[in-house]
Design an enzyme around this catalytic site. Sequence first.
Site, short mmCIF file in Angstrom:
data_model
loop_
_atom_site.label_atom_id
_atom_site.label_comp_id
_atom_site.label_asym_id
_atom_site.label_seq_id
_atom_site.Cartn_x
_atom_site.Cartn_y
_atom_site.Cartn_z
N HIS A 107 -43.04 -112.99 -89.58
CA HIS A 107 -43.07 -113.02 -90.76
C HIS A 107 -44.10 -114.18 -91.81
O HIS A 107 -44.39 -114.54 -92.21
CB HIS A 107 -42.15 -113.08 -91.57
CG HIS A 107 -41.06 -111.87 -91.41
ND1 HIS A 107 -39.79 -112.33 -90.23
CD2 HIS A 107 -41.36 -110.91 -91.38
CE1 HIS A 107 -39.80 -110.76 -90.06
NE2 HIS A 107 -40.40 -109.83 -90.77
N CYS A 129 -47.64 -112.59 -87.42
CA CYS A 129 -48.69 -111.19 -86.75
C CYS A 129 -49.75 -112.21 -87.79
O CYS A 129 -49.80 -112.50 -88.82
CB CYS A 129 -47.88 -110.20 -87.39
SG CYS A 129 -49.25 -109.15 -87.68
N HIS A 157 -38.73 -112.80 -99.89
CA HIS A 157 -38.46 -112.62 -98.24
C HIS A 157 -38.99 -113.58 -97.67
O HIS A 157 -40.42 -114.36 -98.40
CB HIS A 157 -38.61 -111.25 -98.40
CG HIS A 157 -39.40 -111.14 -97.12
ND1 HIS A 157 -40.46 -110.95 -95.89
CD2 HIS A 157 -38.81 -109.34 -97.03
CE1 HIS A 157 -40.54 -110.32 -95.30
NE2 HIS A 157 -39.49 -108.59 -95.56
N GLU A 159 -42.05 -113.64 -95.33
CA GLU A 159 -43.31 -113.35 -95.19
C GLU A 159 -43.76 -113.79 -97.07
O GLU A 159 -44.52 -114.48 -96.83
CB GLU A 159 -43.96 -111.93 -95.31
CG GLU A 159 -45.56 -111.80 -95.06
CD GLU A 159 -45.94 -110.58 -95.16
OE1 GLU A 159 -45.13 -109.79 -94.86
OE2 GLU A 159 -46.79 -110.01 -95.94
N CYS A 227 -50.64 -103.58 -94.57
CA CYS A 227 -50.89 -103.15 -93.04
C CYS A 227 -50.69 -102.40 -92.24
O CYS A 227 -50.25 -100.82 -93.40
CB CYS A 227 -50.02 -104.30 -91.99
SG CYS A 227 -48.59 -103.56 -91.44
N SER A 256 -38.15 -104.90 -94.52
CA SER A 256 -38.30 -104.65 -95.82
C SER A 256 -39.25 -102.99 -95.92
O SER A 256 -39.15 -102.13 -96.12
CB SER A 256 -39.79 -105.24 -96.37
OG SER A 256 -40.23 -104.71 -96.99
N SER A 300 -40.05 -102.67 -86.82
CA SER A 300 -39.53 -103.32 -85.82
C SER A 300 -38.43 -102.98 -84.78
O SER A 300 -37.76 -104.01 -84.15
CB SER A 300 -39.31 -104.81 -87.00
OG SER A 300 -37.66 -104.47 -87.92
S1 SF4 Z 1 -45.56 -105.13 -89.48
FE1 SF4 Z 1 -47.68 -105.29 -89.97
S2 SF4 Z 1 -47.64 -107.69 -90.52
FE2 SF4 Z 1 -45.91 -106.97 -90.21
S3 SF4 Z 1 -45.68 -107.75 -88.10
FE3 SF4 Z 1 -46.08 -105.62 -87.88
S4 SF4 Z 1 -48.54 -105.72 -88.08
FE4 SF4 Z 1 -48.06 -107.78 -88.65
#
Ligand code: SF4
Length: 358
Positions: A107, A129, A157, A159, A227, A256, A300
Amino acid sequence: MTSAPVSLPVPQVPGRRRAATRARLENRPVDGAKRVLLAAPRGYCAGVDRAVVAVEKALERYGAPVYVRKQIVHNIHVVTELEAKGAIFVDEVDEVPEGAHIVFSAHGVSPAVVQGAADRGLHAIDATCPLVTKVHREAVRFARDDFEILLIGHDGHEEVEGTAGHAPDRVTIVNSPDEADTVQVKDPSKVVWLSQTTLSVDETMETVNRLRTRFPELHNPPSDDICYATQNRQVAIKKVAKDADLVIVVGSANSSNSVRLVEVALEYGAKAAYRVDYADEVKQEWLDGVRTVGVTSGASVPEVLVQEVLEALSEAGYADVDEVRTAEEDLMFSLPKELRQDLSGKRDERALGGRISR
Ligand code: SF4
């Protein structure tokens, strides 16, 4: 001063044990044939894969413990498995013994956190990332060019904290479309919006439209901040949801993009939608009268957890699984630079990620 490490308050029950003890679902009759629509893409994105491999690599290379600031990715199962291998999750760098190795999560972190780690003599491995790093760079650039930055995202959050920390005097967080109606700026001609990477695309655009009504000269970011993985998973579940009586999203409560998938499913026609971490959380009553179950997972989430949900559904008569694919994904990111070479100085064989699903 060295303080004792503190683990994040996540359940300590290993995923495999949870799966083995789950309650069986009954195969109750419904009108018509039962089926599952399995959304694709789903699950691990390139940034999550890279971050998890980074912790594993750090453990292999430096030995346990390796400290990780915050959850490396927002998934209970992943965190629990890494804890079992020797990772210790902490909230802040001052909980880590001086000179130890610390991994920053996918994040991202603010420059203040990087500095805090350096001040303690920690060996930092930055698993932010690259798509979050892109937003950090945008924040720095727009701040340097004297813009006020309206950062659409969820206050608190990790991020959002990391991105805001790159331009602390310039960022105002906009939590929701409603806040777009009240947020104040000093100079409406020098305003840009940026966003968290894991938001609902539709809701973010609503926020932007409402901001633009008030600030017609609002600048756009140079490219999408939400993303590819978030967008692709939302497009896939939209297609599934319109035909689904029930949607099950595999993902953790603090993820999220997983929570957004539940919201998007409901918005796009699913009669009901629930998020689960593990298959044993699927409730019998959710399946009452349900012919079509949609299944997806957040960015995730390891695929094994989805497969366990599919097994549970199969026992309940939902053995017919059709994949609904709306995009192909083959993106991989290099490992953090601190891990790209092995101890002998050779390029590491997994320097280019190496695993998208497992
Ligand atoms: S959800 Fe998107 S921003 Fe988050 S780790 Fe995965 S690719 Fe990267």
